[in-house]
Design an enzyme around this catalytic site. Structure first.
Site, PDB file in Angstrom:
ATOM      1  N   CYS A 178       4.103   8.015  -1.649  1.00 51.32           N
ATOM      2  CA  CYS A 178       4.479   8.213  -3.195  1.00 51.32           C
ATOM      3  C   CYS A 178       4.195   9.345  -3.763  1.00 51.32           C
ATOM      4  O   CYS A 178       5.115   9.809  -4.643  1.00 51.32           O
ATOM      5  CB  CYS A 178       3.898   6.863  -3.746  1.00 51.32           C
ATOM      6  N   GLU A 226      13.674   9.423  -4.832  1.00 53.54           N
ATOM      7  CA  GLU A 226      12.807   9.584  -3.839  1.00 53.54           C
ATOM      8  C   GLU A 226      13.231   9.367  -2.432  1.00 53.54           C
ATOM      9  O   GLU A 226      13.988   8.137  -2.443  1.00 53.54           O
ATOM     10  CB  GLU A 226      11.485   8.293  -4.251  1.00 53.54           C
ATOM     11  N   LYS A 239      -0.418 -10.038  -0.349  1.00 53.44           N
ATOM     12  CA  LYS A 239       0.751 -10.043   0.303  1.00 53.44           C
ATOM     13  C   LYS A 239       0.930  -8.706   0.953  1.00 53.44           C
ATOM     14  O   LYS A 239       1.144  -7.599   0.177  1.00 53.44           O
ATOM     15  CB  LYS A 239       2.080 -10.667  -0.383  1.00 53.44           C
ATOM     16  N   GLU A 246       1.811   0.774  -9.262  1.00 52.54           N
ATOM     17  CA  GLU A 246       1.760   2.026  -8.701  1.00 52.54           C
ATOM     18  C   GLU A 246       3.111   2.002  -7.946  1.00 52.54           C
ATOM     19  O   GLU A 246       3.307   1.416  -6.995  1.00 52.54           O
ATOM     20  CB  GLU A 246       0.680   2.202  -7.708  1.00 52.54           C
TER      21      GLU A 246
END
Ligand code: TAP
Length: 519
Positions: free
Chosen positions: A332, A429, A224, A298
């Site tokens: 990331c 983040e 997906k 991840e």
């Protein structure tokens, strides 16, 4: 229409700073004088160098890719994917439902049992080599599509995303008939059907990181893509057809997060791979707990890029810029915390501001553009909110003066100094072009501050001393540590995190382990 994207034909706003449309610091911002470099009105400015869109035909509507064929979604609904640089709708995308996920898993299961698991590994390798070749042959088409759908500069999609995606298929093709060397002394076996969910920041590359090792290890796949960036995954479906990959070996189901959840929790899916936010990673881990599935996560990061006083400063400035402004900071492993030794901080920051003033922000299709568009309006708002929190908490903000396009989601590269470790901009983040600077005096202090984060995905070290690189790298709690470079990726090298950055590795021989059961 996804709630985080603009309606078709939204009125153009003639401001030069699109950041005005979200919560962003204004009065507190210290803006530099107009750049004297290669940007803006300088007589040395580059002429526009737009990449042509003609190589790409984006259809009005795309279906799901199930069992080798394009299928309409069972619920009949579609969403729209937009070009974040222009806010124009690009295509209607099938909104896959749990029933579609079920059909895709059934096709993958059948393909695994009847075809893929029966093929000689050398034959599987041929398909992977073929896919790699086709990606190379169609690289311009993929690069242009990726840039239009995601907002990343064409220079990056052309020179990084697409070549690396092709390299992953090539690399794992080589492993397909050598799996026993990946798990010496044991018998490697595929899991069967794997479910994979990927994010929007590197759509094709994340697909390659997931699908290439899965197929090489003998699994079949239901993947997906993210809702805001489905186009290169759907173009990849075309590559699968072109490579004559047996039906059902790769299935692509577009749709919302709930459809992703249906895929990963289905009992026929034996292994799950997810890349995305820590919060969704936790939801998935809870959702499949107790089912005995393999899981790799991840997730996010808050990497420290540490500059010691003996570093080659101009080289380090380049590395810091690459670390945080590559892909608009929507990375990331972005080096979003700059840790700079106090003795050189002033000089280093002056050089960094000079360099930031030269960055070219704007049309991602222009080959000279360094920073393209933010992927979605909702991501713009997240960045704006976190930047405003930095100002409110007392950090000092600096942004170069630069014109931003009147339409599209663009955010100025932003440098914060006087940042405390407790500030949100130092802990959360941001996933945008925002760098938080913290100073240190000793090596021990640098290590302690670098490790003072809930994440542990990556880090960078800038120093001339090899012994210091070894000392610091081994003390950093990060899955990847770059020395005198940053954001280097290679299919042969494992990548993954510690702590809230997730677990498991992708890339290299280690990346194969996740896709193998060994007895
Ligand atoms: P997420 O919101 O986590 O979305 C990632 C993917 O998960 C998308 O396909 C999303 O679908 C889907 N999803 C959302 N909710 C779900 C649910 N409940 N169950 C199953 N799937 C679900 O992250 P994002 O905003 O796309 O990406 C940004 C984040 O990804 C950042 O935190 C970044 O650090 C992380 N990231 C990590 C890495 C590595 S390698 N560690 C690489 C890239 C990105 P929709 O798009 O339809 O919502």
């Amino acid at each position: 229409m996804p709630s985080d994207q603009s309606p078709k034909g939204a009125a153009p706003r003639r401001t030069t700073a699109r950041a005005d449309s979200v919560t962003t610091p204004t009065a507190a911002a210290t803006v530099a004088p107009a750049s004297s470099g290669l940007a803006g009105n300088s007589p040395w400015a580059y002429a526009p160098a737009p990449e042509s869109r003609e190589i790409v035909t984006i259809r009005q509507r795309y279906g799901l890719f199930i069992d080798g064929k394009e299928r309409a979604p069972s619920g009949g609904e579609v969403t729209v994917t937009y070009n974040p640089a222009t806010e124009e709708p690009l295509a209607e995308i099938a909104k896959g439902t749990p029933a579609d996920a079920d059909r895709a898993i059934e096709a993958a299961d059948r393909a695994y049992r009847k075809v893929w698991s029966k093929l000689h590994p050398r034959e599987r390798a041929k398909y992977l080599y073929r896919i790699s070749r086709i990606l190379q042959e169609r690289s311009r088409e993929f690069a242009v599509t990726e840039t239009m759908d995601s907002g990343k500069p064409i220079r990056e999609s052309r020179d990084v995303d697409v070549p690396l995606a092709a390299a992953h298929f090539w690399y794992y093709a080589g492993w397909a008939d050598k799996l026993e060397y990946a798990v010496p002394g044991r018998r490697p076996e595929a899991h069967g059907v794997v479910g994979q969910v990927i994010p929007w920041n590197f759509p094709l590359l994340m697909l390659a990181w997931k699908i290439a090792p899965a197929l090489a290890a003998g699994n079949t796949v239901v993947l997906k893509p993210a809702s805001t960036t489905p186009l290169t995954a759907l173009l990849f479906a075309d590559v699968c057809r072109q490579a004559e990959l047996p039906d059902g070996v790769v299935n692509i189901v577009t749709g919302p997060g709930s459809t992703g959840m249906s895929i990963v929790t289905d009992p026929r899916v034996a292994k799950v791979a997810f890349t995305g936010s820590t919060s969704v990673g936790v939801t998935i881990a809870k959702g499949i707990a107790g089912q005995g599935k393999g899981l790799t996560l991840e997730l996010g990061g808050k990497a420290a890029n540490i500059v010691f006083e003996d570093a080659a400063l101009d080289q380090a400035v380049e590395g810091v810029v690459n670390g945080i402004f590559f892909n608009q900071g929507e990375v990331c492993c972005a080096g979003s915390r700059l840790l700079v030794q106090e003795s050189i901080a002033e000089e280093f920051l002056a050089r960094l501001r000079d360099r930031m003033s030269m960055l070219r922000i704007g049309d991602p299709m222009d080959k000279n553009t360094d920073i393209g568009a933010i992927n979605s309006k909702s991501q713009m708002e997240t960045i704006g909110e976190l930047v405003a929190s930095g100002v409110a908490e007392g950090a000092q903000i600096w942004q170069p003066a630069c014109d931003l396009p009147a339409r599209g989601w663009f955010f100025r590269p932003t440098l914060f100094t006087n940042v405390a470790q407790s500030h949100r901009i130092a802990r959360e983040e941001i996933f945008g072009p925002v760098l938080a600077t913290i100073t240190f005096r000793t090596v021990a202090e640098a290590i302690e501050k670098a490790n003072n984060t809930a994440y542990g995905l990556s880090a960078g070290i800038w120093t001339e001393k090899g012994s210091r690189i070894l000392q610091v790298a081994s003390a950093l709690k990060a899955g990847v540590v770059w020395a005198n470079t940053f954001n280097r990726f290679d299919p042969t090298a494992p990548f993954g995190g510690y702590k809230e950055s997730g677990y498991g590795r992708e890339g290299g021989m280690q990346g194969l382990h996740a896709y193998l059961r060994s007895s």
